[in-house]
Design a protein around this motif. Sequence first.
Motif, PDB file in Angstrom:
ATOM      1  N   GLU A   1      -7.204  -4.424  -9.611  1.00 52.86           N
ATOM      2  CA  GLU A   1      -7.522  -3.299 -10.490  1.00 52.86           C
ATOM      3  C   GLU A   1      -8.206  -2.155  -9.730  1.00 52.86           C
ATOM      4  O   GLU A   1      -7.973  -0.985 -10.026  1.00 52.86           O
ATOM      5  CB  GLU A   1      -8.391  -3.767 -11.655  1.00 52.86           C
TER       6      GLU A   1
ATOM      7  N   HIS B   1      -7.587  -1.340  -6.652  1.00 56.44           N
ATOM      8  CA  HIS B   1      -6.542  -0.631  -5.906  1.00 56.44           C
ATOM      9  C   HIS B   1      -5.581   0.108  -6.833  1.00 56.44           C
ATOM     10  O   HIS B   1      -5.017   1.138  -6.440  1.00 56.44           O
ATOM     11  CB  HIS B   1      -5.814  -1.601  -4.970  1.00 56.44           C
ATOM     12  N   ARG B   2      -5.469  -0.347  -8.048  1.00 53.56           N
ATOM     13  CA  ARG B   2      -4.665   0.413  -9.009  1.00 53.56           C
ATOM     14  C   ARG B   2      -5.292   1.804  -9.207  1.00 53.56           C
ATOM     15  O   ARG B   2      -4.601   2.816  -9.258  1.00 53.56           O
ATOM     16  CB  ARG B   2      -4.567  -0.340 -10.333  1.00 53.56           C
ATOM     17  N   ALA B   3      -6.619   1.797  -9.318  1.00 57.20           N
ATOM     18  CA  ALA B   3      -7.327   3.072  -9.460  1.00 57.20           C
ATOM     19  C   ALA B   3      -7.269   3.892  -8.172  1.00 57.20           C
ATOM     20  O   ALA B   3      -7.071   5.116  -8.203  1.00 57.20           O
ATOM     21  CB  ALA B   3      -8.784   2.805  -9.851  1.00 57.20           C
TER      22      ALA B   3
ATOM     23  N   PHE C   1      -4.951   3.829  -5.763  1.00 54.89           N
ATOM     24  CA  PHE C   1      -3.605   4.346  -5.513  1.00 54.89           C
ATOM     25  C   PHE C   1      -3.292   5.560  -6.386  1.00 54.89           C
ATOM     26  O   PHE C   1      -2.453   6.389  -6.038  1.00 54.89           O
ATOM     27  CB  PHE C   1      -2.559   3.256  -5.749  1.00 54.89           C
ATOM     28  N   GLY C   2      -3.981   5.664  -7.511  1.00 52.58           N
ATOM     29  CA  GLY C   2      -3.779   6.824  -8.371  1.00 52.58           C
ATOM     30  C   GLY C   2      -4.811   7.913  -8.130  1.00 52.58           C
ATOM     31  O   GLY C   2      -4.764   8.967  -8.768  1.00 52.58           O
ATOM     32  N   GLY C   3      -5.743   7.659  -7.196  1.00 54.80           N
ATOM     33  CA  GLY C   3      -6.820   8.609  -6.963  1.00 54.80           C
ATOM     34  C   GLY C   3      -7.079   8.899  -5.500  1.00 54.80           C
ATOM     35  O   GLY C   3      -6.309   9.595  -4.834  1.00 54.80           O
TER      36      GLY C   3
ATOM     37  N   ALA D   1       2.222   2.010  -3.233  1.00 54.06           N
ATOM     38  CA  ALA D   1       1.184   2.153  -4.267  1.00 54.06           C
ATOM     39  C   ALA D   1       1.343   1.088  -5.358  1.00 54.06           C
ATOM     40  O   ALA D   1       1.148   1.352  -6.543  1.00 54.06           O
ATOM     41  CB  ALA D   1       1.207   3.557  -4.869  1.00 54.06           C
ATOM     42  N   ASP D   2       1.696  -0.139  -4.936  1.00 53.19           N
ATOM     43  CA  ASP D   2       1.945  -1.245  -5.864  1.00 53.19           C
ATOM     44  C   ASP D   2       0.726  -2.169  -5.865  1.00 53.19           C
ATOM     45  O   ASP D   2       0.592  -3.064  -5.018  1.00 53.19           O
ATOM     46  CB  ASP D   2       3.202  -2.005  -5.433  1.00 53.19           C
ATOM     47  N   ALA D   3      -0.169  -1.947  -6.813  1.00 54.00           N
ATOM     48  CA  ALA D   3      -1.413  -2.705  -6.862  1.00 54.00           C
ATOM     49  C   ALA D   3      -1.170  -4.191  -7.128  1.00 54.00           C
ATOM     50  O   ALA D   3      -1.877  -5.050  -6.583  1.00 54.00           O
ATOM     51  CB  ALA D   3      -2.345  -2.127  -7.918  1.00 54.00           C
TER      52      ALA D   3
ATOM     53  N   LYS E   1      -4.206   8.178  -2.951  1.00 51.03           N
ATOM     54  CA  LYS E   1      -2.856   8.471  -3.442  1.00 51.03           C
ATOM     55  C   LYS E   1      -2.006   9.121  -2.349  1.00 51.03           C
ATOM     56  O   LYS E   1      -2.438  10.051  -1.679  1.00 51.03           O
ATOM     57  CB  LYS E   1      -2.933   9.407  -4.653  1.00 51.03           C
TER      58      LYS E   1
ATOM     59  N   TRP F   1       0.843  -1.201   0.000  1.00 53.00           N
ATOM     60  CA  TRP F   1       0.000   0.000   0.000  1.00 53.00           C
ATOM     61  C   TRP F   1       0.877   1.249   0.000  1.00 53.00           C
ATOM     62  O   TRP F   1       0.650   2.181  -0.780  1.00 53.00           O
ATOM     63  CB  TRP F   1      -0.920  -0.008   1.221  1.00 53.00           C
TER      64      TRP F   1
END
Length: 235
Positions: A141, A143-145, A147-149, A110-112, A152, A107
């Motif tokens: 997927e 958490h990918r979003a 971590f970028g939002g 930020a590594d999904a 973040k 976390w």
Amino acid sequence: MTTGLATDPTTGPGTALRGGADTPAAPPASPRRRRRTLKRALIATALALGVTAGGGYLWLDSTSEVKVTGAAECTAVTPAGTGSGTGSGTGDRDAVCGVLSSLTSAWGAADADAYGALFTQDATYTTYVGTHYQGRGDITEAHRALFGGFVKGTKLADSVLGIRFLGPDAAVVTSRGDTYTGGRPEELSKVQTYTLAREGDGRWRIAAFQNTQRRPVMEKASFLLSPGTVPGAEK
């Protein structure tokens, strides 16, 4: 001929004077004036109720601390239940704690992909707002979003309440947790449940995760209204 009524020369005969006063009675308040008076009274009442409610809320909030906050170090917790995690040393406990430590690290980075790899292929994940994810791919997927939002730049904080082994290949971990930036918060606002399983390759992974947002004021109010609902550890 005398009528028995005092007269006022300015208004003419026949106007009665009360108590010797020389002016007529005041006219009734107009509808507009009555509405204005009622409006002022309602506003004053609303303000008083607001102040009372606000004070009550602040009191509930200030007295809603929990006694059991958990252990910041997962490996400091003595596991319960049955399985090799209790009867044959602390190897499985440490392995389970290692999964949670890796989750925190993924976390923070930020590594999904690394985050999702810590879950079983068919894992379930329920957030504190009630969103339910099904499967490792869905969790990764999402958490990918995130971590970028929305999350973040945040980190994870955990404080373990308990580790319970349900057998040699299953464990449940309960904790308090939160996301944060800057310094680690003293009070963690969520209660979390991790169900972990040892898979065929010998590695422990998270099979199910449930996150609940703690509502301290509502919790305190429920305890006051129904003391029997207070958990034993909080009495």
